[in-house]
Design a protein around this motif. Structure first.
Motif, PDB file in Angstrom:
ATOM      1  N   ASP A  17       1.682  -7.670  -3.211  1.00  0.00           N
ATOM      2  CA  ASP A  17       1.710  -9.070  -2.805  1.00  0.00           C
ATOM      3  C   ASP A  17       2.038  -9.204  -1.318  1.00  0.00           C
ATOM      4  O   ASP A  17       2.708  -8.347  -0.735  1.00  0.00           O
ATOM      5  N   LYS A  18       1.588 -10.300  -0.746  1.00  0.00           N
ATOM      6  CA  LYS A  18       1.891 -10.592   0.652  1.00  0.00           C
ATOM      7  C   LYS A  18       3.405 -10.577   0.865  1.00  0.00           C
ATOM      8  O   LYS A  18       4.163 -11.161   0.092  1.00  0.00           O
ATOM      9  N   GLU A  64       5.343  -7.988   0.551  1.00  0.00           N
ATOM     10  CA  GLU A  64       6.009  -6.907  -0.187  1.00  0.00           C
ATOM     11  C   GLU A  64       6.348  -5.757   0.762  1.00  0.00           C
ATOM     12  O   GLU A  64       5.570  -5.409   1.645  1.00  0.00           O
ATOM     13  N   ASP A  84      -2.081 -10.605   0.658  1.00  0.00           N
ATOM     14  CA  ASP A  84      -2.117 -10.193  -0.741  1.00  0.00           C
ATOM     15  C   ASP A  84      -3.169  -9.101  -0.894  1.00  0.00           C
ATOM     16  O   ASP A  84      -4.345  -9.308  -0.586  1.00  0.00           O
ATOM     17  N   ARG A 102      -3.286  -7.202  -3.903  1.00  0.00           N
ATOM     18  CA  ARG A 102      -3.340  -6.835  -5.329  1.00  0.00           C
ATOM     19  C   ARG A 102      -4.782  -6.918  -5.829  1.00  0.00           C
ATOM     20  O   ARG A 102      -5.464  -7.902  -5.645  1.00  0.00           O
TER      21      ARG A 102
END
Length: 203
Positions: free
Chosen positions: A140-141, A143, A198, A200
């Motif tokens: 995720d952004k 992380e 992001d 993912r």
């Protein structure tokens, strides 16, 4: 299907050659030349549909740090501590003359597991004192990831390669706990980076 493509290309070439070499009947030459071009285009597009060109993987480079001279150990020059990175970057650095171990980059995201990174050669690419490996993030952004660089003996290197192959075959990327890391892997440097966006499901 492939046979018809070959025939189309062959006829296209023949028609074009006749149109170029034939000295009489101007209209006949135009028709034959046009047919040759059409057949060549058809054959080319059909071949492209049968054997599509693979996507070229692109990557970014993070910020870089200066090299410490003289080079006496493996160093990471990019990314740097605290970098904000994209989903796919090139991790790179330098190594001393005579270095004969493999260099691996492992990512440790918020699940606290380790994920060996590789390109098509698995181990990092080494040449003329420089090493690099494509590093792929999934998360995720914002992380935080530990990017950990190891030098490995042949057994540890084989373990990481086999692990990646097993994950690819099963399409399950489970990660490695710290207890699962092979004894022949020696940690060289650990850098914390943060995801810029992001990532993912990108790969």
């Amino acid at each position: 299907m492939l046979a018809s493509v070959i025939v189309s290309v062959a006829l296209g070439v023949i028609f074009l050659l006749i149109a170029i070499l034939y000295k009489k009947k101007y209209l006949f030459r135009i028709i034959l030349g046009t047919l040759g071009i059409v057949l060549l285009l058809y054959g080319g597009f059909s071949y492209g549909a049968l054997r599509p060109i693979a996507d070229i993987e692109t990557f970014d480079v993070g910020n870089t740090s200066d090299i410490e001279y003289p080079i006496k150990k493996v160093q990471v020059t990019s990314p740097v501590e605290g970098d904000t990175v994209n989903c796919r970057i090139l991790s790179m650095g330098v190594y001393p003359k005579g270095h004969n171990k493999d260099i691996w980059v492992l990512l440790r995201p918020s699940d606290q597991k380790y994920y060996p990174q590789s390109d098509y050669t698995n181990t990092s690419y080494k040449e003329n004192g420089k090493w690099q490996v494509v590093t792929r993030f999934g998360g995720d952004k914002g992380e935080i990831f530990d990017l950990v660089v190891y030098e490995t003996d042949s057994l540890a290197s084989a373990f990481f390669s086999e692990t990646i192959l097993k994950w690819k075959d099963s399409n399950q990327y489970e990660g490695l706990s710290s207890a699962m890391l092979p004894p022949g892997a020696k940690e060289i440097e650990r850098i914390q980076v943060k995801l810029k966006r992001d990532c993912r499901g990108v790969f």
